[in-house]
Design an enzyme around this catalytic site. Structure first.
Site, short mmCIF file in Angstrom:
data_model
loop_
_atom_site.label_atom_id
_atom_site.label_comp_id
_atom_site.label_asym_id
_atom_site.label_seq_id
_atom_site.Cartn_x
_atom_site.Cartn_y
_atom_site.Cartn_z
NE ARG A 1 -2.32 1.15 3.68
CZ ARG A 1 -3.03 1.53 4.73
NH1 ARG A 1 -4.35 1.53 4.67
NH2 ARG A 1 -2.45 1.91 5.84
CB THR B 1 -2.02 7.27 -3.14
OG1 THR B 1 -1.46 5.94 -3.20
CG2 THR B 1 -1.07 8.24 -3.83
C1 PRP Z 1 -1.11 -4.09 4.83
C2 PRP Z 1 -2.00 -5.29 5.03
C3 PRP Z 1 -2.88 -5.25 3.80
C4 PRP Z 1 -3.04 -3.77 3.56
C5 PRP Z 1 -4.40 -3.34 4.07
O1 PRP Z 1 -0.09 -4.39 3.95
O2 PRP Z 1 -1.31 -6.50 5.19
O3 PRP Z 1 -2.32 -5.90 2.68
O4 PRP Z 1 -2.01 -3.11 4.30
O5 PRP Z 1 -4.63 -2.02 3.76
P1 PRP Z 1 -5.78 -1.57 2.74
O6 PRP Z 1 -7.01 -2.34 3.11
O7 PRP Z 1 -5.93 -0.10 3.01
O8 PRP Z 1 -5.33 -1.86 1.35
P2 PRP Z 1 0.98 -3.30 3.46
O9 PRP Z 1 0.53 -2.67 2.18
O10 PRP Z 1 1.31 -2.39 4.59
O11 PRP Z 1 2.23 -4.18 3.04
P3 PRP Z 1 3.16 -5.15 3.92
O12 PRP Z 1 2.32 -6.35 4.29
O13 PRP Z 1 4.24 -5.47 2.96
O14 PRP Z 1 3.64 -4.39 5.13
N1 URA Z 2 -2.16 -2.15 7.28
C1 URA Z 2 -1.76 -2.55 8.52
O1 URA Z 2 -0.84 -3.38 8.66
N2 URA Z 2 -2.40 -2.03 9.59
C2 URA Z 2 -3.40 -1.15 9.46
O2 URA Z 2 -3.94 -0.72 10.49
C3 URA Z 2 -3.79 -0.75 8.17
C4 URA Z 2 -3.15 -1.27 7.09
#
Ligand code: PRP
Ligand code: URA
Length: 213
Positions: free
Chosen positions: A103, A107
């Site tokens: 993510r 944005t």
């Molecule tokens: C986190 C989580 C989801 C996403 C959720 O991953 O594991 O994939 O955020 O957020 P959203 O519903 O707003 O899309 P992140 O993108 O932080 O990546 P990571 O697991 O590599 O830390």
């Molecule tokens: N991704 C995370 O890991 N935690 C949150 O609270 C939101 C997005």
């Protein structure tokens, strides 16, 4: 909330309270995530189809049931890896796919960087795993990606869901069933779930602000 199945077992609630605690260290966080995943597998797999089989026991013939098709597990990197082991343990015959999504912290839009999906996902049910459902952007993009590759039967499993994420998934995929251990209050201005548990990927892999980079 439409299509949301909250799995509220006392053991899950207990372990989730420990997992949320900001003082819980990485190794304990991983173990708790694994435990909760194991407990959730039981409910998430409840609707899977079975077929009758005859089994020769040492004493006679038993009329039994086996899974018609082991589900394909697909996890969203990175944090999904923290829940994958427990599902693999309970479903050892399941092929496993990966979707890399990060993510964008400005944005809040998901950026896709990797995909490897078993071909069985086109013919078998798919369990899509990611502990956090925040804005719903990552989960929506993951489901859309799977559907564009011919996947027809998907359920989404997370640990903590925000109402905003459930609503977003309801809008983008009105028939998708969502399993969660908790429905939290809201998102904050940075798109984090409140009260949530922080950044799940950072807590599983020790990449938070206080960790050595
Ligand atoms: C986190 C989580 C989801 C996403 C959720 O991953 O594991 O994939 O955020 O957020 P959203 O519903 O707003 O899309 P992140 O993108 O932080 O990546 P990571 O697991 O590599 O830390
Ligand atoms: N991704 C995370 O890991 N935690 C949150 O609270 C939101 C997005």
């Amino acid at each position: 909330m439409k299509n949301l199945h909250l799995i509220e077992h006392p053991l899950i609630r207990h372990k989730l309270s420990l997992l949320r605690d900001k003082s819980t260290p990485m190794h304990e966080f991983r173990r708790l995530l694994d435990d909760i995943g194991l407990l959730m597998t039981y409910e998430v797999t409840r609707e899977l189809d079975s077929v009758p089989v005859e089994v020769e026991t040492p004493v006679g013939t038993a009329e039994c049931n086996r899974l018609a098709k082991p589900p394909v597990l697909v996890t969203i990197l990175r944090a999904g890896i923290g829940m994958l082991g427990s599902f693999m343990q309970m479903l050892p015959e399941s092929p496993v796919g990966f979707l890399g999504m990060q993510r964008n912290e400005e944005t809040l839009q998901p950026e896709s960087y990797y995909s490897k999906i078993p071909s069985a996902a086109r013919t078998h049910p798919v369990i899509l795993i990611d502990p956090m459902l925040a804005t719903g952007g990552s989960a929506s993009a993951a489901v859309a990606h799977l559907e564009s590759h011919g996947v027809r039967e998907i359920v989404f499993v997370c640990l903590v869901a925000a109402p905003e994420g459930v609503q977003a998934l309801n809008r983008s995929h009105p028939d998708l069933q969502i399993y969660a251990a908790a429905l939290d209050d809201r998102l904050n201005e940075h798109g984090y779930i409140v009260p949530g548990l922080g950044d799940a990927g950072d807590r599983v892999f020790g990449t938070g602000a206080d960790d050595i980079r």
